[in-house]
Design a protein around this motif. Structure first.
Motif, short mmCIF file in Angstrom:
data_model
loop_
_atom_site.label_atom_id
_atom_site.label_comp_id
_atom_site.label_asym_id
_atom_site.label_seq_id
_atom_site.Cartn_x
_atom_site.Cartn_y
_atom_site.Cartn_z
N GLU A 250 45.72 -7.49 48.32
CA GLU A 250 46.45 -6.25 48.58
C GLU A 250 45.62 -5.03 48.20
O GLU A 250 45.50 -4.06 48.96
N VAL A 251 45.05 -5.07 46.98
CA VAL A 251 44.27 -3.93 46.49
C VAL A 251 43.06 -3.70 47.38
O VAL A 251 42.75 -2.56 47.77
N ALA A 252 42.36 -4.77 47.72
CA ALA A 252 41.16 -4.63 48.56
C ALA A 252 41.51 -4.16 49.96
O ALA A 252 40.79 -3.34 50.55
N SER A 253 42.61 -4.65 50.49
CA SER A 253 43.03 -4.23 51.83
C SER A 253 43.28 -2.73 51.89
O SER A 253 42.86 -2.04 52.82
N ASP A 254 43.98 -2.22 50.87
CA ASP A 254 44.22 -0.77 50.82
C ASP A 254 42.91 0.00 50.70
O ASP A 254 42.72 1.05 51.34
N LYS A 255 42.00 -0.53 49.90
CA LYS A 255 40.73 0.16 49.66
C LYS A 255 39.89 0.25 50.92
O LYS A 255 39.37 1.34 51.27
N VAL A 256 39.73 -0.84 51.63
CA VAL A 256 38.81 -0.84 52.78
C VAL A 256 39.38 -0.06 53.97
O VAL A 256 38.64 0.30 54.89
N LYS A 257 40.66 0.22 53.94
CA LYS A 257 41.24 1.03 55.01
C LYS A 257 40.89 2.51 54.87
O LYS A 257 41.02 3.28 55.82
N THR A 258 40.44 2.90 53.67
CA THR A 258 40.05 4.29 53.44
C THR A 258 38.57 4.44 53.09
O THR A 258 38.00 5.52 53.24
N ARG A 259 37.94 3.36 52.61
CA ARG A 259 36.52 3.41 52.27
C ARG A 259 35.70 3.47 53.55
O ARG A 259 35.83 2.61 54.42
N TYR A 268 35.66 0.57 56.41
CA TYR A 268 35.20 -0.80 56.22
C TYR A 268 36.20 -1.83 56.74
O TYR A 268 35.84 -2.99 56.96
N ALA A 269 37.45 -1.43 56.94
CA ALA A 269 38.44 -2.35 57.50
C ALA A 269 38.07 -2.79 58.91
O ALA A 269 38.56 -3.81 59.40
N ASN A 270 37.17 -2.04 59.55
CA ASN A 270 36.71 -2.41 60.90
C ASN A 270 35.37 -3.14 60.89
O ASN A 270 34.88 -3.52 61.95
N ASP A 271 34.78 -3.30 59.71
CA ASP A 271 33.51 -4.00 59.59
C ASP A 271 33.76 -5.50 59.71
O ASP A 271 34.55 -6.07 58.95
N PRO A 272 33.11 -6.20 60.61
CA PRO A 272 33.39 -7.63 60.81
C PRO A 272 33.10 -8.48 59.58
O PRO A 272 33.79 -9.48 59.35
N ASP A 273 32.11 -8.09 58.79
CA ASP A 273 31.81 -8.86 57.59
C ASP A 273 32.92 -8.73 56.54
O ASP A 273 33.30 -9.71 55.89
N ILE A 274 33.43 -7.51 56.37
CA ILE A 274 34.52 -7.28 55.43
C ILE A 274 35.79 -7.97 55.92
O ILE A 274 36.53 -8.59 55.12
N ARG A 275 36.04 -7.90 57.20
CA ARG A 275 37.21 -8.57 57.75
C ARG A 275 37.13 -10.08 57.52
O ARG A 275 38.11 -10.74 57.18
#
Length: 381
Positions: A250-259, A268-275
């Motif tokens: 949950e915490v990481a999901s929120d973070k990568v949506k704004t990072r 980063y939520a759109n980065d394939p490696d992070i996904r």
């Protein structure tokens, strides 16, 4: 759901301060008592809410998502309540006092582990000395006794060598007001700091006859007191660790949506490696959750897994602990360097999840059990 979202939000808001100060979460315990959670697992006929094993597992997971140390502490109380249920269901009337005590406000703690004793539940190095009237005085050292500042009754065990029929493990309840013990102020750990699992030295602490739960032959068995402790310990511990992994995602999901990536000019939520990282974490958590849920349902339904009960309970706990460790690791890798800060929740979750490596059944015990299942016992040359 038994615990309200507002209650869990309040508990979550205090988790960091509890960790930083290395203190017991007294306010959390107060709120959980007021919510009736300490008697939620008590059957309705004894005055409790009558939640099932699966329902308590779900609540423990939700509580751990809010505050892992608080969940792990209360977990120990729920294990003893589960033991009381199992004893009564199997015709052992000594378990009634546990259920009645939980309804009347008792806080139960878990005094099993001992320094250097890898037998854990299956054999004690604490002495259980008969008092001549059916009770026992206990002499020895217990470690990892969560809830140490607040318990009213400590469930413990020791070894009685007095009988002609060989040694026995004696399981009993100790009253806090009865004394005969010293609690050390030695809980200065990497994580799970709020559990305040201080060492407890038993110096003749007395359990009268009526507070002796069972006297059994040492070793793995399906005696109600042994299986009851093991089963609920593993199931509830597994459910608690699931909460840590879920929260990390949950915490990481929120973070990568704004990072945002400067290189890619995108979040980063759109980065394939992070996904891929967070998806792989979620997949591991999904599998572990299914395993724990099935164990809980089989306990609820009284299904017979035969000789596989012990290794499969251990496997469920390890699946949850390892999946959560993996999920926290992937969450930290996805969130970047800010997660290395002590003030970042992921940093605390990482420290807390590591405790799962040490709690029974550990990896060595687990693999030993499964090697015996697959290959049989080690043969002599």
């Amino acid at each position: 759901m038994f615990l309200s979202d507002d209650l869990l939000s309040a508990i979550h808001s205090r988790a960091n301060a509890v960790d930083q100060a290395n203190v017991f979460p007294d306010e959390d315990l107060r709120d959980l008592k007021e919510a009736g959670y300490l008697k939620a697992f008590v059957p309705q006929e004894f005055g409790g809410a009558g939640l099932s094993v699966e329902e308590i597992c779900n609540e423990q997971t939700r509580l751990a998502q809010a505050a892992p140390a608080t969940a792990l502490s209360i977990n120990m109380h729920q294990i003893i309540v589960g033991l009381g249920r199992h004893l009564v269901a199997n015709g052992v009337d000594s378990g009634r006092q546990i259920l009645e005590g939980a309804v009347n406000g008792d806080v139960f703690a878990f005094g099993i582990s001992e320094p250097g004793n890898d037998l854990v539940l299956f054999g004690s190095i604490t002495e259980a000395r008969p008092d001549g009237e059916g009770g026992y005085c206990f002499h020895g050292q217990k470690i990892f006794t969560s809830l140490s500042p607040v318990w009213t009754k400590l469930m413990t065990f020791g070894r009685d060598d007095s009988g002609e029929d060989g040694p026995h493990s004696v399981f009993a309840l100790l009253n806090r007001e009865g004394g005969g013990f010293t609690i050390a102020d030695d809980w200065d750990t990497l994580g799970m700091r709020g559990t305040q699992s201080n060492s407890t030295k038993l110096e003749g602490a007395h359990a009268p006859k009526e507070q002796v739960l069972q006297r059994v032959t040492p070793g793995p068995s399906y005696e109600p007191v042994v299986f009851g402790i093991f089963a609920y310990f593993e199931a509830f511990l597994a459910a608690t660790y699931l909460g840590i992994g879920n929260r990390a995602i949950e915490v990481a999901s929120d973070k990568v949506k704004t990072r945002k990536s400067v290189l890619n000019q995108d979040v980063y939520a759109n980065d394939p490696d992070i996904r891929w990282r967070l998806a792989s974490a979620a997949l591991r958590m999904n599998s572990a959750t299914a395993e724990v849920t099935l164990i809980a349902r089989d306990l609820d339904e009284g299904r017979d897994r035969g000789e596989l009960w012990y290794p499969q309970l251990s496997a469920a706990k390890n699946a949850a602990a390892e999946a959560s460790l993996y999920a926290v690791d992937q969450a930290i890798r996805s969130s970047g360097g800010s997660s290395y800060s002590n003030s970042n929740e992921l940093s605390r979750l990482y420290r807390d999840v590591l405790a799962g490596l040490f709690q029974p059944s550990d990896q060595e015990s687990l693999h030993g059990s499964w090697a015996k299942v697959v290959l049989g016992p080690v043969t002599e040359k």
